[in-house]
Scaffold this motif. Sequence first.
Motif, PDB file in Angstrom:
ATOM      1  N   GLY A 150      10.839  -7.693   3.630  1.00  0.00           N
ATOM      2  CA  GLY A 150      10.159  -6.403   3.630  1.00  0.00           C
ATOM      3  C   GLY A 150       8.644  -6.494   3.558  1.00  0.00           C
ATOM      4  O   GLY A 150       8.068  -7.535   3.237  1.00  0.00           O
ATOM      5  N   SER A 151       7.997  -5.371   3.851  1.00  0.00           N
ATOM      6  CA  SER A 151       6.531  -5.283   3.830  1.00  0.00           C
ATOM      7  C   SER A 151       6.080  -3.993   3.161  1.00  0.00           C
ATOM      8  O   SER A 151       6.769  -2.976   3.226  1.00  0.00           O
ATOM      9  N   GLY A 152       4.919  -4.068   2.544  1.00  0.00           N
ATOM     10  CA  GLY A 152       4.280  -2.891   2.003  1.00  0.00           C
ATOM     11  C   GLY A 152       3.124  -2.490   2.900  1.00  0.00           C
ATOM     12  O   GLY A 152       2.548  -3.329   3.608  1.00  0.00           O
ATOM     13  N   TYR A 153       2.784  -1.204   2.890  1.00  0.00           N
ATOM     14  CA  TYR A 153       1.672  -0.689   3.689  1.00  0.00           C
ATOM     15  C   TYR A 153       0.818   0.183   2.777  1.00  0.00           C
ATOM     16  O   TYR A 153       1.296   1.162   2.220  1.00  0.00           O
ATOM     17  N   GLU A 166      -7.741  -7.386  -2.062  1.00  0.00           N
ATOM     18  CA  GLU A 166      -7.172  -8.629  -1.529  1.00  0.00           C
ATOM     19  C   GLU A 166      -6.910  -9.631  -2.660  1.00  0.00           C
ATOM     20  O   GLU A 166      -5.861 -10.287  -2.697  1.00  0.00           O
ATOM     21  N   SER A 167      -7.833  -9.730  -3.586  1.00  0.00           N
ATOM     22  CA  SER A 167      -7.690 -10.648  -4.712  1.00  0.00           C
ATOM     23  C   SER A 167      -6.537 -10.238  -5.635  1.00  0.00           C
ATOM     24  O   SER A 167      -5.741 -11.079  -6.070  1.00  0.00           O
ATOM     25  N   VAL A 176      -2.315 -10.363   2.608  1.00  0.00           N
ATOM     26  CA  VAL A 176      -2.897  -9.109   3.088  1.00  0.00           C
ATOM     27  C   VAL A 176      -3.336  -9.275   4.531  1.00  0.00           C
ATOM     28  O   VAL A 176      -4.034 -10.231   4.877  1.00  0.00           O
ATOM     29  N   GLU A 177      -2.932  -8.326   5.367  1.00  0.00           N
ATOM     30  CA  GLU A 177      -3.383  -8.288   6.757  1.00  0.00           C
ATOM     31  C   GLU A 177      -3.803  -6.859   7.072  1.00  0.00           C
ATOM     32  O   GLU A 177      -3.022  -5.916   6.858  1.00  0.00           O
ATOM     33  N   SER A 178      -5.026  -6.673   7.545  1.00  0.00           N
ATOM     34  CA  SER A 178      -5.466  -5.343   7.967  1.00  0.00           C
ATOM     35  C   SER A 178      -4.898  -5.089   9.357  1.00  0.00           C
ATOM     36  O   SER A 178      -5.209  -5.806  10.299  1.00  0.00           O
ATOM     37  N   ILE A 179      -4.032  -4.075   9.478  1.00  0.00           N
ATOM     38  CA  ILE A 179      -3.377  -3.831  10.768  1.00  0.00           C
ATOM     39  C   ILE A 179      -3.945  -2.625  11.501  1.00  0.00           C
ATOM     40  O   ILE A 179      -3.633  -2.400  12.664  1.00  0.00           O
ATOM     41  N   LYS A 193      -1.177  -4.452   5.567  1.00  0.00           N
ATOM     42  CA  LYS A 193       0.215  -4.864   5.517  1.00  0.00           C
ATOM     43  C   LYS A 193       0.329  -5.942   4.458  1.00  0.00           C
ATOM     44  O   LYS A 193      -0.423  -6.925   4.465  1.00  0.00           O
ATOM     45  N   LEU A 194       1.256  -5.783   3.539  1.00  0.00           N
ATOM     46  CA  LEU A 194       1.417  -6.687   2.407  1.00  0.00           C
ATOM     47  C   LEU A 194       2.787  -7.349   2.486  1.00  0.00           C
ATOM     48  O   LEU A 194       3.812  -6.666   2.583  1.00  0.00           O
TER      49      LEU A 194
END
Length: 198
Positions: A150-153, A166-167, A176-179, A193-194
């Motif tokens: 799963g992923s968090g947004y 991010e830290s 962490v990815e900025s989508i 996206k986490l």
Amino acid sequence: MTENSKERLAERRGQETQVYQPAEDSALLAKAVCKAVRQSDRVHEIGTGSGWVAAQIAAETGASVTASDINPHACRAAADRGVQSIRADMFGPFVDNAFDAVLFNPPYLPTDPDEEWDDWMEHALSGGPDGRRLVVPFLTGLSRVLSASGSGYLLISSLTGYEAVESIAAENGLTVESIHEQSFPFETLFVLKLTRYS
């Protein structure tokens, strides 16, 4: 118009003044999550407000979408949109590994404590002194409720402190990815996206 209809209309107008209504950040989050979610996913929106984002995701992806909010007026507004919603504070009532996607548009604006007032809209807008009052508990508890893949947004502002977020995510075992992002005159909004570290 019947008396019942008048009462219901008055109640709905009262809810709108106590519930966060869709704005640019809502549209940004909905657009990003709709691209990422599959029809087979179990999706949950925390802090649903009016339920608009959850309803958009359900309509566009066909996924099973539920929502929660601590604000009882928000839960009613979401239910009026056809979203299954419950009154809950963050992750409290949810079992481990319950969701394939969890999204949150938190109150992210830094707010001076002297400028706060005590009502439901304040809860929806105030991010506390650093804008991370509810971001931190979201990042702390997210892994528990996510399925294995799963992923968090999470939607945040540049005013929230991207590097600090991010830290905190990294401290809680999340990448962490900025989508998606969008710039405005005084801030940039990011959808993050986490995912758990592999």
